[in-house]
Design a protein around this motif. Structure first.
Motif: not given
Ligand SMILES: C[S@@+](CC[C@H](N)C(=O)[O-])C[C@H]1O[C@@H](n2cnc3c(N)ncnc32)[C@H](O)[C@@H]1O
Length: 343
Positions: A141, A169-171, A192, A219-220, A236-237
């Protein structure tokens, strides 16, 4: 009348939707688009380059023409369309090659969808394998989301020297990196899971912003975050990846991290509160995203926009502006009440 219901066009559209998806996956696997990156080529030449017999490859190429992904003048010479060149080449700045592969989630989830819907959860969730799946999705993405982040940054006032962008949740951190590219004096912290932050670090290095970029693995929902410091917090997402209570807790943490006058940017495929009126992509994409989450996760659910707005109100924020830069995807920029709307 022999066919009282009229022609079964929508039914065939569904069936060809399935074959069209696999057509494009096969074309990517065979390198069809990459072979055409240098300009149009004839069938026989392409057959040799891809290792597929001409008469079989002709089926693939003709179908791609009907899908609007290749051009031909009917002379067995095929070329890329602007869309294919923009989105389906591996090295395009806005490449969606990996999105085609990973956006629907693991392939095994779909044949068991009816059982998943009845049971209320899939037998396996991508959360069971979060590192592997989210890592792939993060990379997939990033190109398009970085462009959306840059477009969003252009709406906001330049936050100034040393201002902090906090990406939750930076990815692969498209939001943080897009904003750092828009604001050369800003710095970013990307949060993340520990399996994912290496993708964010690699992306920051690739885009030349590593010196202004830091990661926090955790974890966020419970990592230590800056308080009252961030000019912008991005989600983001990720807002729909947990229960409503935890989503609100995440928003509260985002608000706590904001400096006065800062912005929380939430992007997602929010489900309209009303059923979509038409059959267009903008109506169907949020539904498709919602189904993908139901098929592949235990908890996640696509949030409705009014729900998000009520959660924002609960944490003392209001929507400052809402934009749609890509079909179906909304960017909600929230801030404390009383800030003048964007020019
Ligand atoms: C769908 S991806 C979105 C990535 C990016 N923000 C974007 O908009 O393209 C969701 C992200 O949230 C992260 N995530 C999910 N649960 C999380 C948590 N509890 N703490 C931190 N990150 C988390 C995942 O590892 C993933 O990288």
């Amino acid at each position: 009348m022999v066919f009282p219901a009229g022609p079964p066009t929508p039914v065939w559209e569904v069936i060809t939707g399935y074959t069209r998806y696999w057509l494009v996956v096969a074309a990517l696997d065979l390198g069809v688009f990459e072979e055409l990156a240098g300009g149009p080529r004839g069938l026989d030449e392409l057959a040799e380059a891809t290792g597929v017999a001409s008469r079989r490859l002709a089926v693939v190429l003709d179908f791609l023409v009907t899908a609007g992904l290749l051009t031909t003048a009917g002379d067995r010479v095929f070329g890329l369309t602007p869309t294919t060149r923009g989105y389906l080449l591996r090295d395009s700045p806005l490449s969606m090659v990996e999105m085609v592969r990973y956006s629907p989630g693991p392939r095994t989830a779909w044949p068991e969808l009816s059982a998943t819907l009845r049971r209320g959860r899939p037998t396996r969730s991508v959360e069971d394998d979060a590192g592997l799946f989210y890592g792939r999705l993060a990379i997939a993405s990033a190109p398009t989301q970085q462009a959306v982040a840059q477009a969003t940054a252009a709406l906001l006032p330049d936050p100034g020297e040393g201002a902090l962008v906090l990406d939750l949740g930076a990815g692969a951190a498209p939001w943080a990196i897009g904003m750092l590219r828009a604001w050369p004096r800003a710095k970013a912290l990307a949060v993340d899971l520990p399996t994912i932050t290496p993708f964010a670090e690699a992306a920051a290095a690739e885009h030349g912003v590593a010196d202004r970029f830091d990661v926090r693995a955790g974890s966020y929902l419970d990592a230590v975050l800056p308080i009252g410091e961030a000019a912008v917090v991005t989600i983001g997402h990720a807002i729909g990846l947990q229960s409503a209570d935890l989503a609100k807790a995440l928003l509260l943490r985002a608000r706590g991290a904001l400096r006065p006058g800062g912005f929380v940017v939430i992007s997602d495929y929010f489900r309209p509160a009303e059923p979509p009126a038409g059959r267009g992509l903008e109506g169907s994409l949020p539904q498709s995203m919602a189904l993908t989450l139901l098929a592949n996760t235990y908890e996640a659910e696509v949030v409705e926009l009014p729900t998000l707005l009520s959660w924002l109100a609960e944490v003392g924020l209001v929507a400052w502006t809402t934009r749609q830069f890509l079909p179906g995807q909304l960017v909600v920029v929230a801030t404390e009440p009383g800030q003048a709307p964007p020019p």
